[in-house]
Write an enzyme that holds these catalytic residues in place. Structure first.
Site, PDB file in Angstrom:
ATOM      1  N   CYS A   1      -1.264   2.280   2.315  1.00  0.00           N
ATOM      2  CA  CYS A   1      -2.223   1.176   2.184  1.00  0.00           C
ATOM      3  C   CYS A   1      -2.921   0.885   3.520  1.00  0.00           C
ATOM      4  CB  CYS A   1      -1.514  -0.033   1.592  1.00  0.00           C
ATOM      5  SG  CYS A   1      -2.648  -1.115   0.725  1.00  0.00           S
TER       6      CYS A   1
ATOM      7  N   HIS B   1       1.978   1.305  -2.627  1.00  0.00           N
ATOM      8  CA  HIS B   1       3.175   0.931  -1.858  1.00  0.00           C
ATOM      9  C   HIS B   1       4.441   1.507  -2.493  1.00  0.00           C
ATOM     10  CE1 HIS B   1       1.471  -2.243   0.791  1.00  0.00           C
ATOM     11  NE2 HIS B   1       0.568  -2.330  -0.161  1.00  0.00           N
TER      12      HIS B   1
ATOM     13  N   GLU C   1       7.216   1.727  -1.189  1.00  0.00           N
ATOM     14  CA  GLU C   1       8.380   0.977  -0.679  1.00  0.00           C
ATOM     15  C   GLU C   1       8.653  -0.282  -1.502  1.00  0.00           C
ATOM     16  OE1 GLU C   1       5.401   0.923   0.501  1.00  0.00           O
ATOM     17  OE2 GLU C   1       4.923  -1.054   1.349  1.00  0.00           O
TER      18      GLU C   1
HETATM   19  N1  GLN Z   1      -6.417  -4.947   2.322  1.00  0.00           N
HETATM   20  C1  GLN Z   1      -5.597  -4.488   3.412  1.00  0.00           C
HETATM   21  C2  GLN Z   1      -6.457  -3.937   4.554  1.00  0.00           C
HETATM   22  O1  GLN Z   1      -7.617  -3.781   4.398  1.00  0.00           O
HETATM   23  C3  GLN Z   1      -4.605  -3.443   2.962  1.00  0.00           C
HETATM   24  C4  GLN Z   1      -3.686  -4.033   1.943  1.00  0.00           C
HETATM   25  C5  GLN Z   1      -2.292  -3.529   1.990  1.00  0.00           C
HETATM   26  O2  GLN Z   1      -1.866  -2.868   2.948  1.00  0.00           O
HETATM   27  N2  GLN Z   1      -1.545  -3.891   0.987  1.00  0.00           N
HETATM   28  O3  GLN Z   1      -5.950  -3.664   5.606  1.00  0.00           O
END
Ligand code: GLN
Length: 188
Positions: A79, A169, A171
């Protein structure tokens, strides 16, 4: 074999729990001195990429970590971690490590309704649970990048050389296979 988990912000504790369950040794990276510890792989957790990028620079960890990734250190970015690795961001001018030749769209599913759960196949792993939280997706990948998974037509998992990067994710679910796969990459 030891994994370094970037622990300046975000969901690092959840990654550590997965590593505990797999019996893998790890060290937290919170400050520059932690980079002197021995480690053979790096996890960049989810969270807020803007904050993580800023902290990495302020803590003088940015350049050494970028160098280690460029030298071939196996890295798993989830992410926000994917955003840190991306060479291009479609809706943000600030590039971070830029080591992964993909174009990423931040908050690609919308800010408020952007969280959802699904199950989809990841190449080489099988069908895995996928939790998305204000997630990015990969708009395009350059040659040499292996697309490992798509959800609704959008790329959500890629591998490029030593870098494994995911929009979701792993995790936050019970399935250990993605982390297991990363430990396999570390073994070479
Ligand atoms: N929206 C976050 C970003 O732009 C990422 C979201 C996440 O890691 N769950 O950094």
């Amino acid at each position: 074999m030891r994994v370094a988990v970037l622990a300046v912000q975000g969901a690092f504790a959840e990654h550590e729990q997965m590593l505990d369950r797999l019996g893998a040794d790890y060290v937290e990276l919170r400050k520059k001195e932690d980079l002197d510890r021995d480690f053979d792989g790096l996890i960049l957790p989810g969270g807020e990429s803007t904050v993580q990028g800023k902290l990495l620079r302020e803590l003088d960890m940015f350049d050494p970590l970028k160098g280690r990734i460029e030298e071939g250190l196996p890295v798993l970015g989830t992410c926000a971690g994917l955003i840190l690795l991306a060479r291009r961001l479609c809706n943000d001018g600030r590039i971070h490590f830029g080591t992964l030749p993909v174009a990423v769209k931040r908050n690609a599913y919308g800010r408020q309704l952007g969280s959802f759960y699904t199950r989809e196949k990841v190449k080489g792993v099988g069908v895995v649970p996928m939790t998305f939280i204000r997630a990015p997706y990969i708009e395009s990948a350059e040659e040499g990048v292996e697309v490992l998974s798509r959800v609704d037509g959008h790329i959500v998992a890629v591998r490029y050389q030593n870098q494994l990067a995911l929009s979701f994710h792993p995790e936050l679910d019970e399935d250990l296979r993605i982390h297991g796969c990363f430990l396999g990459m570390m073994k070479g």
